[in-house]
Scaffold this active site. Sequence first.
Site, PDB file in Angstrom:
ATOM      1  N   HIS A  63       0.779  -1.074   0.108  1.00  0.00           N
ATOM      2  CA  HIS A  63       0.095  -0.060  -0.233  1.00  0.00           C
ATOM      3  C   HIS A  63       0.889   1.061   0.047  1.00  0.00           C
ATOM      4  O   HIS A  63       2.049   1.186   0.210  1.00  0.00           O
ATOM      5  CB  HIS A  63      -1.003   0.036   1.236  1.00  0.00           C
ATOM      6  N   HIS A  65       1.327   4.013   2.054  1.00  0.00           N
ATOM      7  CA  HIS A  65       1.573   4.766   3.056  1.00  0.00           C
ATOM      8  C   HIS A  65       3.134   4.713   3.068  1.00  0.00           C
ATOM      9  O   HIS A  65       3.940   3.835   2.796  1.00  0.00           O
ATOM     10  CB  HIS A  65       1.163   4.069   4.323  1.00  0.00           C
ATOM     11  N   ASP A  67       5.797   4.747   4.939  1.00  0.00           N
ATOM     12  CA  ASP A  67       6.797   3.664   5.448  1.00  0.00           C
ATOM     13  C   ASP A  67       6.874   2.355   4.783  1.00  0.00           C
ATOM     14  O   ASP A  67       7.836   1.506   4.794  1.00  0.00           O
ATOM     15  CB  ASP A  67       6.450   3.443   6.967  1.00  0.00           C
ATOM     16  N   HIS A  68       6.074   2.232   3.906  1.00  0.00           N
ATOM     17  CA  HIS A  68       6.134   1.078   3.011  1.00  0.00           C
ATOM     18  C   HIS A  68       6.234   1.433   1.392  1.00  0.00           C
ATOM     19  O   HIS A  68       6.526   0.577   0.653  1.00  0.00           O
ATOM     20  CB  HIS A  68       4.837   0.560   2.840  1.00  0.00           C
ATOM     21  N   HIS A 141      -7.467  -1.980   6.005  1.00  0.00           N
ATOM     22  CA  HIS A 141      -6.600  -0.939   6.283  1.00  0.00           C
ATOM     23  C   HIS A 141      -7.382   0.352   5.694  1.00  0.00           C
ATOM     24  O   HIS A 141      -8.253   0.153   4.950  1.00  0.00           O
ATOM     25  CB  HIS A 141      -5.395  -1.127   5.844  1.00  0.00           C
ATOM     26  N   ASP A 208       0.272  -4.033   6.938  1.00  0.00           N
ATOM     27  CA  ASP A 208      -0.853  -3.202   7.488  1.00  0.00           C
ATOM     28  C   ASP A 208      -2.207  -3.651   7.497  1.00  0.00           C
ATOM     29  O   ASP A 208      -2.867  -3.329   6.185  1.00  0.00           O
ATOM     30  CB  ASP A 208      -0.759  -1.785   7.399  1.00  0.00           C
ATOM     31  N   HIS A 266       7.443  -5.075  11.834  1.00  0.00           N
ATOM     32  CA  HIS A 266       6.636  -3.756  11.709  1.00  0.00           C
ATOM     33  C   HIS A 266       6.318  -3.379  13.151  1.00  0.00           C
ATOM     34  O   HIS A 266       4.804  -3.031  13.534  1.00  0.00           O
ATOM     35  CB  HIS A 266       5.426  -3.793  10.962  1.00  0.00           C
TER      36      HIS A 266
END
EC number: 3.1.26.11
Length: 309
Positions: A63, A65, A67-68, A141, A208, A266
Amino acid sequence: MSMRELTVLGTASQVPTRRRNHNGYVLRWDDEVILFDPGEGSQRQLLHTGITATDLTRICVTHFHGDHCLGLPGMIQRLSLDRVPHPVPVHFPAGGAEYFARLRHASSFHETADVRAEPVDSDGWRVTTRVGTLEARRLRHPIETYGYRLVEPDERRMLPDRLAAYGIRGPAVGELIRAGHLDVDGRRVTLAEVSEPRPGQRFAFVMDTGLCDGVHALAEQADLLVIESTFLNVDAALAAEVGHLTAAQAARVAAGAGVRRLVLTHFSQRYADPQRFTDEAREHFDGDLVVAEDLGTVPVPPRRVPSTG
């Protein structure tokens, strides 16, 4: 010699810490080398592992976000800088195509690599790789998110002693495999008589998400499950509110799915002691458990032993 192992580039969640980089995971599975969720700093973390951009065969993003995915621009530009000679597909949620386009061209560079956008557009999406089928499942999510599973097909292993007993050798072995049987001296020898099952292996990657059907489907019978455990059970209400798992939930999923090796990762920056994740998971999962650390490696377990019952 083939190699099947996970290399961990980062294990933090939204906020990195002095000990934990943003996300990043590399699965080496024979001829496939897959980079999952490259967060900030992934390119530098690779330098510590011996894995190069040229090794990578595909990239999977769960996805968009930060941090990914904020390591994507550097990784994509590195593919061109190193003139990677083979195509590199990139899989990501189709609804985030605009984010991918922005990240791919975040700055000026001379593009030489064949980076191919191959979005995930449905629950149950799948693509054939050189080592098996890569599948995706929708997760729960706040934004569109998919987990991934690599499934190796079941095969059969030929038994030399049984082949020899029937006098089957050379090209006749290939004919037996293709046809499923072979007539030898007036007797039909079946493939089952001279071979045994060789179960395919499975790898699952779950980031997530709150608990949902997709989590359980991805984890089912995984030899190696990499799964987020952002929170501890003391913060279960917060985990549910923001669409994340606790260590206890991840462990219960693994136990129910028959997972052989469980990798928790994570982690929220609010927890300083990783032992707490081990202790909580152990209450629900008695199999092989790894609490991931940056730059660690985790082998895929050996193949399951075929049942003789």
